[in-house]
Design a protein around this motif. Structure first.
Motif, PDB file in Angstrom:
ATOM      1  N   ALA A 143      26.785  22.555 -26.510  1.00 52.59           N
ATOM      2  CA  ALA A 143      26.903  23.472 -27.653  1.00 52.59           C
ATOM      3  C   ALA A 143      28.149  23.151 -28.462  1.00 52.59           C
ATOM      4  N   ARG A 144      29.243  22.813 -27.761  1.00 53.41           N
ATOM      5  CA  ARG A 144      30.483  22.470 -28.460  1.00 53.41           C
ATOM      6  C   ARG A 144      30.296  21.231 -29.333  1.00 53.41           C
ATOM      7  N   ARG A 145      29.549  20.244 -28.832  1.00 48.85           N
ATOM      8  CA  ARG A 145      29.326  19.018 -29.607  1.00 48.85           C
ATOM      9  C   ARG A 145      28.455  19.279 -30.833  1.00 48.85           C
ATOM     10  N   ARG A 146      27.543  20.250 -30.721  1.00 47.74           N
ATOM     11  CA  ARG A 146      26.627  20.540 -31.832  1.00 47.74           C
ATOM     12  C   ARG A 146      27.318  21.246 -32.993  1.00 47.74           C
ATOM     13  N   LEU A 147      28.417  21.921 -32.696  1.00 50.60           N
ATOM     14  CA  LEU A 147      29.084  22.710 -33.733  1.00 50.60           C
ATOM     15  C   LEU A 147      29.952  21.811 -34.604  1.00 50.60           C
ATOM     16  N   ALA A 148      29.334  21.152 -35.525  1.00 53.38           N
ATOM     17  CA  ALA A 148      30.057  20.294 -36.471  1.00 53.38           C
ATOM     18  C   ALA A 148      29.392  20.410 -37.825  1.00 53.38           C
ATOM     19  N   MET A 149      30.202  20.664 -38.849  1.00 54.42           N
ATOM     20  CA  MET A 149      29.655  20.774 -40.199  1.00 54.42           C
ATOM     21  C   MET A 149      29.127  19.414 -40.642  1.00 54.42           C
ATOM     22  N   ALA A 170      33.383  27.485 -32.291  1.00 55.34           N
ATOM     23  CA  ALA A 170      33.970  26.391 -31.516  1.00 55.34           C
ATOM     24  C   ALA A 170      35.135  26.894 -30.667  1.00 55.34           C
ATOM     25  N   ARG A 171      35.964  27.780 -31.244  1.00 57.16           N
ATOM     26  CA  ARG A 171      37.102  28.317 -30.491  1.00 57.16           C
ATOM     27  C   ARG A 171      36.630  29.135 -29.287  1.00 57.16           C
ATOM     28  N   VAL A 172      35.573  29.923 -29.491  1.00 54.86           N
ATOM     29  CA  VAL A 172      35.012  30.706 -28.384  1.00 54.86           C
ATOM     30  C   VAL A 172      34.528  29.782 -27.274  1.00 54.86           C
ATOM     31  N   LEU A 173      33.829  28.715 -27.652  1.00 57.03           N
ATOM     32  CA  LEU A 173      33.300  27.796 -26.649  1.00 57.03           C
ATOM     33  C   LEU A 173      34.417  27.091 -25.891  1.00 57.03           C
ATOM     34  N   GLU A 174      35.516  26.779 -26.579  1.00 62.74           N
ATOM     35  CA  GLU A 174      36.648  26.142 -25.897  1.00 62.74           C
ATOM     36  C   GLU A 174      37.172  27.044 -24.779  1.00 62.74           C
ATOM     37  N   VAL A 175      37.318  28.328 -25.059  1.00 61.60           N
ATOM     38  CA  VAL A 175      37.803  29.274 -24.056  1.00 61.60           C
ATOM     39  C   VAL A 175      36.821  29.365 -22.889  1.00 61.60           C
ATOM     40  N   CYS A 176      35.527  29.456 -23.219  1.00 67.11           N
ATOM     41  CA  CYS A 176      34.505  29.550 -22.169  1.00 67.11           C
ATOM     42  C   CYS A 176      34.473  28.284 -21.314  1.00 67.11           C
ATOM     43  N   LEU A 177      34.633  27.133 -21.951  1.00 71.30           N
ATOM     44  CA  LEU A 177      34.662  25.871 -21.206  1.00 71.30           C
ATOM     45  C   LEU A 177      35.829  25.843 -20.230  1.00 71.30           C
ATOM     46  N   GLU A 178      36.989  26.284 -20.684  1.00 70.30           N
ATOM     47  CA  GLU A 178      38.156  26.311 -19.805  1.00 70.30           C
ATOM     48  C   GLU A 178      37.914  27.220 -18.596  1.00 70.30           C
ATOM     49  N   GLN A 179      37.301  28.370 -18.847  1.00 68.04           N
ATOM     50  CA  GLN A 179      37.032  29.302 -17.752  1.00 68.04           C
ATOM     51  C   GLN A 179      36.049  28.712 -16.747  1.00 68.04           C
ATOM     52  N   LEU A 180      34.994  28.067 -17.270  1.00 64.44           N
ATOM     53  CA  LEU A 180      33.993  27.510 -16.361  1.00 64.44           C
ATOM     54  C   LEU A 180      34.507  26.280 -15.622  1.00 64.44           C
TER      55      LEU A 180
END
Length: 419
Positions: A366-372, A396-406
């Motif tokens: 999902a993080r990779r897909r989020l690109a304009m 993208a910022r939300v996903l970064e936090v979630c990735l760190e947690q996981l």
């Protein structure tokens, strides 16, 4: 300047009829978000900032509440109209919105004879440029965020349903009805009664949902008391501050689609990110898993769409799905299904390391897909492009936090397995 003068005229009209809108306290202003209200003096926490008698409110009966969520755990994620949670998300809510828009049109036709003439004159005349009712959004932009695309699709569905419910007399002037409907969608309050309402002057308070230096950025909250509707100070408000409140605890994507509001500079406390799960993620699994997935509401023809961080809470559907797909035998699948049935009890359960790794891979994708994309957008959509870019950045910022947690959770699971 026209709306600024109209707001002052409206204030005086409402005050003559019992509203508490002191000129020494409240001042209309023109800002980046259009018309707003600022404090002309310091206001203490808990003080009533402004109030309007219920009799001066333009309202229509709220015909029903939103439909309860489906018992099928994956039904909304599978493509049902389940991401849209405003009043328009139910048929009864849409009928109420149409009734209120129809009433707005009727009062507008009365001209100066309408008791709400000064309020109607102060409303924005064109539909906000970013709103889907004003202009269709380019598909190139919607491809940037599956979550935003789903919300837009559902909004279009809700708007079409509302327009189809419009009386024949209003369909002859569709633009006028669209303008009234956009006012209802972007400015409505749900009041006791229940009723769907437009609140003169109070709806000029703009939205905020951010934190500034550890404290809330918004200033007020909405209350009903003693036959009036009021804004009450949530904190100390300094002279010169803009008065605001939280329209809805929703992410930037919802605020953009429903209210035509570009994301705040400070960041939204309620931001979410969309995560898609595709049929290929199931892979070559055996028949028992597909049987359970179908029972949960996924036929495998379209990707599922979840939101995080909500979906990372214990008992949420995305985690359940990861556990199911990571299960290796029928007994494990039965355990996942039993836990899903008891999700209302908020019982905590431990995820397997395999399920954690699966969640991690979904978030990474999902993080990779989020690109304009590098798309050419004409000048009429440049403002929308900037707003969508800001929404995507927030996701993208939300996903970064979630990735760190996981990633931390995955590491702990591996250390536990070694021990």
């Amino acid at each position: 300047m026209r709306r600024l003068a109209a707001a002052e005229t409206l204030r005086r009209h409402l005050q003559r009829h019992g509203a508490d809108l002191e000129e020494a306290t409240l001042g209309p202003c023109e800002g980046p978000k259009g018309l707003g209200i600022y404090a002309r003096r310091a206001i203490a926490k808990g003080e009533v900032v402004a109030s309007v008698p219920r009799g001066l409110v333009l309202e229509a009966p709220l015909l029903g509440t939103a439909a309860p969520p489906s018992d099928t755990l994956l039904a909304a994620a599978a493509g049902g109209h389940g991401q849209w949670y405003d009043v328009l998300g139910s048929g009864s809510g849409r009928r109420s919105a149409v009734k209120l828009a129809q009433r707005l049109v009727e009062e507008e036709k009365k001209g100066q004879k309408s008791p709400w003439a000064s309020y109607l004159h102060a409303l924005p005349q064109p539909i906000p440029a970013l709103h889907p009712l004003a202009n269709a959004w380019p598909m190139e932009l919607l491809r940037c965020s599956p979550f935003l695309a789903r919300l837009y699709e559902e909004a279009e569905h809700c708007h079409a349903q509302c327009l189809s419910l419009a009386p024949e007399s209003d369909k002859s002037d569709e633009q006028r009805f669209r303008r009234a409907l956009s006012a209802v969608i972007t400015r409505n309050f749900a009041l006791q009664g229940p009723a769907l309402a437009l609140l003169p002057f109070l709806d000029f308070f703009n939205h905020r949902s951010a934190m500034r230096r550890g404290s809330i950025d918004w200033t007020c909250s909405f209350h009903e008391r003693h036959g009036s509707v009021a804004m009450v100070a949530d904190r100390f408000i300094a002279a010169g501050e803009e008065l605001s409140f939280v329209y809805v605890s929703a992410p930037d994507a919802v605020l953009l689609v429903q209210y035509a509001m570009a994301p705040e500079v400070l960041g939204n406390l309620h931001n979410m990110a969309g995560v898609q799960v595709f049929p290929d993620d199931v892979g070559a699994v055996w028949e028992e898993k597909w049987r359970v997935l179908k029972q949960w509401g996924w036929n495998g023809h379209a990707p599922l769409l979840f939101t995080v961080p909500d979906a990372l809470f214990p008992g949420a559907a995305l985690r359940r799905l990861a556990e199911l797909l990571a299960a290796e035998d029928c007994e494990a699948i039965a355990g996942v299904c039993a836990a899903a049935q008891s999700r209302g009890r908020r019982r905590r359960h431990s995820s397997s390391a395999a399920a954690v790794r699966l969640l991690l891979s979904w978030l990474q994708r999902a993080r990779r897909r989020l690109a304009m994309p590098d798309v050419s957008i004409d000048s009429t959509h440049q403002e929308l492009r900037r707003a969508v870019a800001a929404v995507v950045e927030g996701e993208a910022r939300v996903l970064e936090v979630c990735l760190e947690q996981l990633e931390t959770e995955a590491l702990l699971a591996e250390l536990k397995a070694v021990a």
